[in-house]
Design an enzyme around this catalytic site. Sequence first.
Site, PDB file in Angstrom:
ATOM      1  N   LYS A   1       0.812  -1.240   0.000  1.00 29.56           N
ATOM      2  CA  LYS A   1      -0.107  -0.062  -0.178  1.00 29.56           C
ATOM      3  C   LYS A   1       1.049   1.221   0.236  1.00 29.56           C
ATOM      4  O   LYS A   1       2.131   1.200   0.216  1.00 29.56           O
ATOM      5  CB  LYS A   1      -1.060  -0.158   1.407  1.00 29.56           C
ATOM      6  CG  LYS A   1      -1.927  -1.274   0.895  1.00 29.56           C
ATOM      7  CD  LYS A   1      -2.545  -1.372   2.524  1.00 29.56           C
ATOM      8  CE  LYS A   1      -3.990  -2.071   2.522  1.00 29.56           C
ATOM      9  NZ  LYS A   1      -4.632  -2.335   3.830  1.00 29.56           N
TER      10      LYS A   1
ATOM     11  N   GLU B   1     -10.216 -10.691  -7.097  1.00 29.95           N
ATOM     12  CA  GLU B   1      -9.227  -9.738  -6.986  1.00 29.95           C
ATOM     13  C   GLU B   1      -8.120  -9.701  -8.106  1.00 29.95           C
ATOM     14  O   GLU B   1      -7.588  -8.666  -8.595  1.00 29.95           O
ATOM     15  CB  GLU B   1      -8.612  -9.631  -5.511  1.00 29.95           C
ATOM     16  CG  GLU B   1      -9.687  -9.240  -4.572  1.00 29.95           C
ATOM     17  CD  GLU B   1      -9.070  -9.132  -3.110  1.00 29.95           C
ATOM     18  OE1 GLU B   1      -9.732  -8.916  -2.091  1.00 29.95           O
ATOM     19  OE2 GLU B   1      -7.754  -9.729  -2.937  1.00 29.95           O
TER      20      GLU B   1
ATOM     21  N   HIS C   1      -1.809  -5.588   1.518  1.00 30.12           N
ATOM     22  CA  HIS C   1      -3.065  -6.011   1.566  1.00 30.12           C
ATOM     23  C   HIS C   1      -2.738  -7.493   0.831  1.00 30.12           C
ATOM     24  O   HIS C   1      -1.853  -7.673   0.222  1.00 30.12           O
ATOM     25  CB  HIS C   1      -3.942  -5.370   0.340  1.00 30.12           C
ATOM     26  CG  HIS C   1      -5.305  -6.377  -0.064  1.00 30.12           C
ATOM     27  ND1 HIS C   1      -6.267  -6.270   0.685  1.00 30.12           N
ATOM     28  CD2 HIS C   1      -5.220  -7.247  -1.221  1.00 30.12           C
ATOM     29  CE1 HIS C   1      -7.252  -7.136  -0.118  1.00 30.12           C
ATOM     30  NE2 HIS C   1      -6.759  -7.629  -1.043  1.00 30.12           N
TER      31      HIS C   1
ATOM     32  N   ASN D   1      -1.304  -0.054   7.470  1.00 32.12           N
ATOM     33  CA  ASN D   1      -0.939  -1.423   7.820  1.00 32.12           C
ATOM     34  C   ASN D   1      -0.244  -2.319   6.734  1.00 32.12           C
ATOM     35  O   ASN D   1      -0.099  -3.273   6.471  1.00 32.12           O
ATOM     36  CB  ASN D   1      -2.177  -2.171   8.258  1.00 32.12           C
ATOM     37  CG  ASN D   1      -3.195  -2.502   7.438  1.00 32.12           C
ATOM     38  OD1 ASN D   1      -3.035  -1.932   6.404  1.00 32.12           O
ATOM     39  ND2 ASN D   1      -4.035  -3.373   7.841  1.00 32.12           N
TER      40      ASN D   1
ATOM     41  N   TYR E   1     -12.702  -2.337  -2.323  1.00 29.55           N
ATOM     42  CA  TYR E   1     -12.953  -2.303  -0.904  1.00 29.55           C
ATOM     43  C   TYR E   1     -14.695  -2.134  -0.824  1.00 29.55           C
ATOM     44  O   TYR E   1     -15.036  -1.732  -0.070  1.00 29.55           O
ATOM     45  CB  TYR E   1     -12.379  -1.147  -0.332  1.00 29.55           C
ATOM     46  CG  TYR E   1     -11.039  -1.485   0.029  1.00 29.55           C
ATOM     47  CD1 TYR E   1     -10.472  -2.600   0.620  1.00 29.55           C
ATOM     48  CD2 TYR E   1      -9.912  -0.523  -0.158  1.00 29.55           C
ATOM     49  CE1 TYR E   1      -9.472  -3.028   1.263  1.00 29.55           C
ATOM     50  CE2 TYR E   1      -8.676  -0.987   0.102  1.00 29.55           C
ATOM     51  CZ  TYR E   1      -8.303  -2.115   0.736  1.00 29.55           C
ATOM     52  OH  TYR E   1      -6.950  -2.290   1.269  1.00 29.55           O
TER      53      TYR E   1
HETATM   54  P1  IDP Z   1      -7.219  -7.097   5.768  1.00 29.73           P
HETATM   55  O1  IDP Z   1      -6.719  -6.036   5.068  1.00 29.73           O
HETATM   56  O2  IDP Z   1      -6.469  -7.501   6.957  1.00 29.73           O
HETATM   57  O3  IDP Z   1      -7.990  -7.935   4.834  1.00 29.73           O
HETATM   58  P2  IDP Z   1     -10.023  -5.745   6.099  1.00 29.73           P
HETATM   59  O4  IDP Z   1     -10.814  -5.918   7.514  1.00 29.73           O
HETATM   60  O5  IDP Z   1     -10.351  -6.368   4.945  1.00 29.73           O
HETATM   61  O6  IDP Z   1      -8.558  -6.161   6.707  1.00 29.73           O
HETATM   62  O7  IDP Z   1      -9.936  -4.277   6.105  1.00 29.73           O
HETATM   63  C1  IDP Z   1      -9.423  -3.392   4.709  1.00 29.73           C
HETATM   64  C2  IDP Z   1      -8.294  -2.647   5.283  1.00 29.73           C
HETATM   65  O8  IDP Z   1      -9.254  -1.360   5.605  1.00 29.73           O
HETATM   66  C3  IDP Z   1      -7.454  -2.738   6.392  1.00 29.73           C
HETATM   67  O9  IDP Z   1      -6.269  -3.600   5.602  1.00 29.73           O
HETATM   68  C4  IDP Z   1      -7.168  -1.376   6.710  1.00 29.73           C
HETATM   69  O10 IDP Z   1      -6.092  -0.889   5.811  1.00 29.73           O
HETATM   70  C5  IDP Z   1      -8.515  -0.744   6.762  1.00 29.73           C
HETATM   71  N1  IDP Z   1      -9.034  -0.702   7.886  1.00 29.73           N
HETATM   72  C6  IDP Z   1      -9.811  -1.947   8.588  1.00 29.73           C
HETATM   73  N2  IDP Z   1     -10.242  -1.506   9.665  1.00 29.73           N
HETATM   74  C7  IDP Z   1     -10.148  -0.316   9.862  1.00 29.73           C
HETATM   75  C8  IDP Z   1     -10.251   0.562  11.008  1.00 29.73           C
HETATM   76  O11 IDP Z   1     -10.787   0.509  11.956  1.00 29.73           O
HETATM   77  N3  IDP Z   1      -9.686   1.887  10.960  1.00 29.73           N
HETATM   78  C9  IDP Z   1      -9.139   2.425   9.909  1.00 29.73           C
HETATM   79  N4  IDP Z   1      -8.772   1.327   8.785  1.00 29.73           N
HETATM   80  C10 IDP Z   1      -9.283   0.185   8.861  1.00 29.73           C
HETATM   81 MG    MG Z   2      -9.586  -8.012   3.681  1.00 30.34          MG
END
Ligand code: IDP
Ligand code: MG
Length: 149
Positions: A9, A126, A115, A112, A49
């Site tokens: 990312k 995807e 992805h 984080n 998303y």
């Molecule tokens: P993942 O990337 O581990 O699959 P997901 O739950 O699918 O996680 O969420 C997608 C992305 O959305 C996360 O990687 C993160 O960047 C963002 N995200 C998820 N939850 C939060 C939150 O509570 N606050 C801010 N960003 C979030």
């Molecule tokens: Mg996800």
Amino acid sequence: MEKTLVLVKPDGVQRGLIGEVIMRLERRGLRLVAAKFMNVSRELAETHYSIHKGKPFYDGLINYITSAPVMAMVWEGNNAIAAVRQTMGSTKPVEAAPGSIRHDFGLEVGRNITHASDSVENGVKEVELWFQAQEIVSWQREIDHWIFE
Ligand code: IDP
Ligand code: MG
């Protein structure tokens, strides 16, 4: 063989972690089959998303993923989905296992770094969303039989 979409990312790219992510996936034994460095359009971000639409973090997430270039890749291997999710670590870096990328380089869920597809079905979807069929390179490595049983 399972394929997974991996994104470094914008924060990972800005912080110079493309090589680190590739190194860890290569070292694990996964096979790279596609890669491109690109800006993400709003349309692509919103499709990718779409499951998160309406959540409080959705607008921030779309802004984040479209804010600067990403490194998009497809990696394959037996159990690639589970293996890559494990190498990335849990979504929240403070809950990610020590040794995972999100643990070792991250602090906040909204920054984080990577992805990775979360199921075989989503991996297929995807990869199709981010890459055209001719961008996927099918190839054999000389050492494949020492990694894939
Ligand atoms: P993942 O990337 O581990 O699959 P997901 O739950 O699918 O996680 O969420 C997608 C992305 O959305 C996360 O990687 C993160 O960047 C963002 N995200 C998820 N939850 C939060 C939150 O509570 N606050 C801010 N960003 C979030
Ligand atoms: Mg996800």
